[in-house]
Motif scaffolding. Sequence first.
Motif, mmCIF file in Angstrom:
data_model
loop_
_atom_site.group_PDB
_atom_site.id
_atom_site.type_symbol
_atom_site.label_atom_id
_atom_site.label_comp_id
_atom_site.label_asym_id
_atom_site.label_seq_id
_atom_site.Cartn_x
_atom_site.Cartn_y
_atom_site.Cartn_z
ATOM 1 N N HIS A 290 0.863 -1.188 0.000
ATOM 2 C CA HIS A 290 0.000 0.000 0.000
ATOM 3 C C HIS A 290 0.894 1.231 0.000
ATOM 4 C CE1 HIS A 290 -3.132 -2.549 2.451
ATOM 5 N NE2 HIS A 290 -3.067 -2.914 1.192
ATOM 6 N N ARG A 291 0.858 1.992 -1.075
ATOM 7 C CA ARG A 291 1.712 3.177 -1.161
ATOM 8 C C ARG A 291 0.971 4.267 -1.901
ATOM 9 N NH1 ARG A 291 4.665 -1.395 -2.108
ATOM 10 N NH2 ARG A 291 6.267 -1.817 -0.520
ATOM 11 N N GLY A 292 0.599 5.313 -1.173
ATOM 12 C CA GLY A 292 -0.123 6.418 -1.783
ATOM 13 C C GLY A 292 -0.870 7.217 -0.728
ATOM 14 N N ALA A 293 -1.601 8.218 -1.180
ATOM 15 C CA ALA A 293 -2.297 9.131 -0.265
ATOM 16 C C ALA A 293 -3.807 9.000 -0.357
ATOM 17 C CB ALA A 293 -1.880 10.574 -0.571
ATOM 18 N N ASN A 294 -4.301 7.814 -0.717
ATOM 19 C CA ASN A 294 -5.730 7.688 -0.984
ATOM 20 C C ASN A 294 -6.300 6.358 -0.509
ATOM 21 O OD1 ASN A 294 -4.370 6.093 -2.788
ATOM 22 N ND2 ASN A 294 -5.158 7.079 -4.633
ATOM 23 N N GLN A 295 -5.763 5.802 0.566
ATOM 24 C CA GLN A 295 -6.218 4.510 1.067
ATOM 25 C C GLN A 295 -7.352 4.697 2.086
ATOM 26 O OE1 GLN A 295 -5.013 1.208 0.577
ATOM 27 N NE2 GLN A 295 -3.655 1.840 -1.082
ATOM 28 N N PRO A 296 -8.542 4.124 1.841
ATOM 29 C CA PRO A 296 -9.647 4.275 2.798
ATOM 30 C C PRO A 296 -9.510 3.300 3.965
ATOM 31 C CG PRO A 296 -10.378 2.993 0.915
ATOM 32 C CD PRO A 296 -8.951 3.397 0.628
#
Length: 380
Positions: A290-296
């Motif tokens: 998981h890599r990013g700024a949009n994980q719920p």
Amino acid sequence: MKALLALEDGRTFACKSFTGPGETGGEIVFNTGMSGYQEVLTDPSYRGQIVTMTYPLIGNYGVNHQDVESDRVQVAGFVVREYQDCPSNFRSEQSLAKYLQSQGVLGITDLDTRALTRHLRTVGALRACISTHELDPAALVEKALAVPSMAGCDLVTGVFSKKPYRWINGAPAAVDMDLADMDERVWHKTGGFRVAAFDFGIKYNILRNLEAAGFQVLVVPAGATAAQVKQVNPDGIFLSNGPGDPEPLTGPVATIRELLDYRPMFGICLGNQLAGLALGGATYKLKFGHRGANQPVKDLETGKIEITSQNHGFAVDIDSLKKENLVVTHINLNDNTLEGFAHKDIPLFTVQYHPEASPGPHDARYLFDRFKALIEKTHA
């Protein structure tokens, strides 16, 4: 300058270097953030990895000295669809290319990052090699196969500070005592609660948020013992993020286990995984992370959904924490993996995601206040 990217499964991508000649290897992963590439580059959790940005245009706002998450670029290589060499932003101090060149990090452009990302989503994170010297596909694939696997690899040793330091007014401040000799004199006599923060590859913005919450912060090396931490008598213990596989870190796990009921404890990312291992849980490698700024992420205690920033390739096995004294507090809504847990009997809670990264932008900042409230409760 012509370059080639080769994956361990034999797939290759012709590309160009925008930082000059070079060759590098590492596990290749992707980040889904639309901005924040400088924070990505300097995040110690990316140690040993080649990072692909899924947003196509990178470099357009340049880099500056304020948005770093550590004292150097941490990634092994950087992959973008279209590099922009003429940044336009009032905070820009130099181009992305010059920044990478100054630290000897290879950056490539002009390849289909969408195809690369789709491939990694299908087969999982892979070892890779980028080169401007070796342009023969078969030969470069062999070099990719020679890159060490991320699983079982201790990468924390290469990123943590070897000496303790204070975090004061948004910057690191050296202390005049060695770790073995430190005691309560290291703290200011006046100020907020005192937090000893383990550095497994700690991000600067975590330290900024701890200070903003009113804490005095002492950063201690990953190898600090429980006895050394106890002799400075902190009010709370923080377990930081960091790179790689948590399982080889048997020393820190043993130290955390010894400190579990000593003071209130809060862990983020790798800190979450190490706390899970200390409590008898298990960890495993995710397919592509998981890599990013949009994980719920869902907070199971409140029912609220948070948009979170994440960067991890390993996770705690949620079934391994199904014990009477532990409770799962957060789950990832994309794949139902564990995103946080707490202890019912001792003051400890952790999250897998990064509340300091302001993805929501402030959906998860309450966790630092929760840590403060936990410490206040023990002082009541």
